[in-house]
Design an enzyme around this catalytic site. Structure first.
Site, mmCIF file in Angstrom:
data_model
loop_
_atom_site.group_PDB
_atom_site.id
_atom_site.type_symbol
_atom_site.label_atom_id
_atom_site.label_comp_id
_atom_site.label_asym_id
_atom_site.label_seq_id
_atom_site.Cartn_x
_atom_site.Cartn_y
_atom_site.Cartn_z
ATOM 1 N N TYR A 42 7.492 40.023 -28.487
ATOM 2 C CA TYR A 42 7.975 39.148 -29.844
ATOM 3 C C TYR A 42 8.732 39.979 -30.761
ATOM 4 O O TYR A 42 9.043 39.390 -31.891
ATOM 5 C CB TYR A 42 6.523 38.873 -30.482
ATOM 6 C CG TYR A 42 5.730 37.901 -29.826
ATOM 7 C CD1 TYR A 42 5.389 38.231 -28.483
ATOM 8 C CD2 TYR A 42 5.583 36.803 -30.318
ATOM 9 C CE1 TYR A 42 4.523 37.340 -27.881
ATOM 10 C CE2 TYR A 42 4.659 35.668 -29.709
ATOM 11 C CZ TYR A 42 4.144 36.102 -28.338
ATOM 12 O OH TYR A 42 3.447 35.065 -27.629
ATOM 13 N N ASP A 52 -4.702 38.901 -15.654
ATOM 14 C CA ASP A 52 -4.761 37.956 -14.719
ATOM 15 C C ASP A 52 -6.408 37.848 -14.323
ATOM 16 O O ASP A 52 -6.909 36.631 -14.368
ATOM 17 C CB ASP A 52 -4.104 37.738 -13.439
ATOM 18 C CG ASP A 52 -3.601 39.290 -12.985
ATOM 19 O OD1 ASP A 52 -4.272 40.149 -13.575
ATOM 20 O OD2 ASP A 52 -2.865 39.219 -11.883
ATOM 21 N N LYS A 62 -1.691 44.794 -18.194
ATOM 22 C CA LYS A 62 -0.906 44.795 -16.614
ATOM 23 C C LYS A 62 -0.312 46.017 -16.463
ATOM 24 O O LYS A 62 1.038 46.159 -16.200
ATOM 25 C CB LYS A 62 -0.013 43.594 -16.726
ATOM 26 C CG LYS A 62 0.520 43.080 -15.730
ATOM 27 C CD LYS A 62 -0.327 42.091 -14.792
ATOM 28 C CE LYS A 62 0.175 41.805 -13.424
ATOM 29 N NZ LYS A 62 -0.824 41.092 -12.566
#
Ligand code: ATP
Length: 334
Positions: free
Chosen positions: A124, A204, A171
């Site tokens: 962002y 995930d 991740k």
């Protein structure tokens, strides 16, 4: 004592749900002076920009803002007002409690999660460019400073609110440097809070585990993008976006707003559920240390839900936004 608060009605369903929330907050007897300021598409016509300087100045001055959703065009158009506000005011912590509410139909029960999302960096940062035609680059920024401070916020919240466990979501198997740095910072902070358990999960897998059983988590600590996605996912456990409140907190101010967007599909029809902004208003009362009033607002929302006679369409009812506001306000005063 009266609190001067910047009120940003916003776009789409914003003006309707914010009016409903102001109605409920006024029923608590806590005195507010609302400084109504424009932002979003609503501001462009009169001020030429989606986030006019006067709005920023008002929030800087008052240090507390209550904000409706603002619309962000998809691809092209102006930058997100939310992202601008959070960055310019350094509202680095996004706090989103996700709690099962009485009487709301959901496949999930007993959900009681706190989502803490870093608000100022990651993908962002707005750093995007075309490398050559057909190839673009978006830059993910992760810093030690921002990661450490969001981790400190999460653990401090855990300590002061009796939470048992913080789970960092990442991740780092793929983004070894950026998410690796985020995890390093979280681990360092975790060592300072031996009374709070700490663990980690890949994003995930986290989504899959959440959908199977959200009650196995206590607090989730995430970078900006994962936090955005996972908190919408979590809103689904408690009846959808119309029920999910939120706060953006920094060292010099705080801004309270629901997780949901401007919902243009139902805007201006008196169909929007105002409960998410009303519950965000309760978070604002807590921030102002008006805990008794905050509890009364939450209790009033729970009572209206339990009775089940005044519900908006998203919860299977037929009542309008204004009717819900009146019903909740009556419980607050009653
Ligand atoms: P943004 O990109 O601004 O975050 P979004 O893509 O998450 O927005 P929303 O505007 O939040 O989208 O709307 C998603 C869906 O949820 C829409 O169908 C909308 O009607 C519904 N919705 C959102 N908020 C409410 C609410 N307060 N009451 C009822 N339905 C809502």
């Amino acid at each position: 004592m009266s609190y001067t608060v910047t009120l940003i009605p916003g776009d789409g369903i914003g003006p309707e749900v914010m009016a409903a929330a102001v109605r409920v907050l006024s029923a608590t007897g806590v005195a507010f002076e609302w400084e109504t300021e424009p932002a979003g598409i609503a501001a462009i016509g009169e001020h030429g920009v989606p986030l006019p300087p006067r709005t920023l100045e008002s929030v800087r001055r008052n240090k507390v803002a209550f904000k409706g959703p603002t619309e962000t065009p998809v691809a092209g158009g102006h930058r997100s007002v939310n992202v601008e506000l959070r960055k310019k005011l350094d509202l680095y912590a996004n706090l989103r409690p996700v709690e099962t509410l009485p009487g709301v139909k959901s496949r999930y029960t007993d959900v009681d999660l706190i989502v803490v999302r870093e608000n100022t960096e990651d993908l962002y940062s707005g750093l995007e460019h075309v490398v050559v035609p057909g190839v673009v680059e978006s830059i993910k920024i992760i810093t030690e400073r921002a990661s450490t401070r969001i981790a400190l916020f999460a653990f401090e919240y855990a300590r002061t609110h009796g939470r048992k466990r913080v789970t960092s979501v990442h991740k780092a198997n793929i983004m070894k440097l950026s998410d690796g740095l985020f995890l390093d910072c979280c681990r360092t902070v975790a060592k300072q809070y031996p009374e709070v358990k700490y663990d980690e999960i890949i994003v995930d897998n986290c989504c899959m585990q959440l959908v199977l059983d959200p009650t196995r988590f206590d607090m989730l600590l995430l970078e900006n993008l994962y936090g955005d996605i996972v908190s919408d996912l979590c809103a689904g456990f408690i009846g959808g976006l119309g029920m999910a409140p939120g706060a953006n907190i920094g060292e010099h101010g705080a801004l309270f707003e629901a997780v949901h967007g401007s919902a243009p599909d139902i805007a201006g029809k008196n169909l929007a559920n105002p409960m998410a902004v009303i519950l965000s208003g309760a978070m604002m009362l807590d921030h102002l240390k008006e805990h008794a009033a905050a509890d009364r607002v939450r209790h009033a929302v729970h009572t209206v839900l339990r009775e089940g006679t005044k519900l908006t369409r998203d919860l299977g009812g037929t009542a309008g936004t204004t009717e819900i506001a009146e019903a909740i306000a009556a419980k607050v005063t009653g």
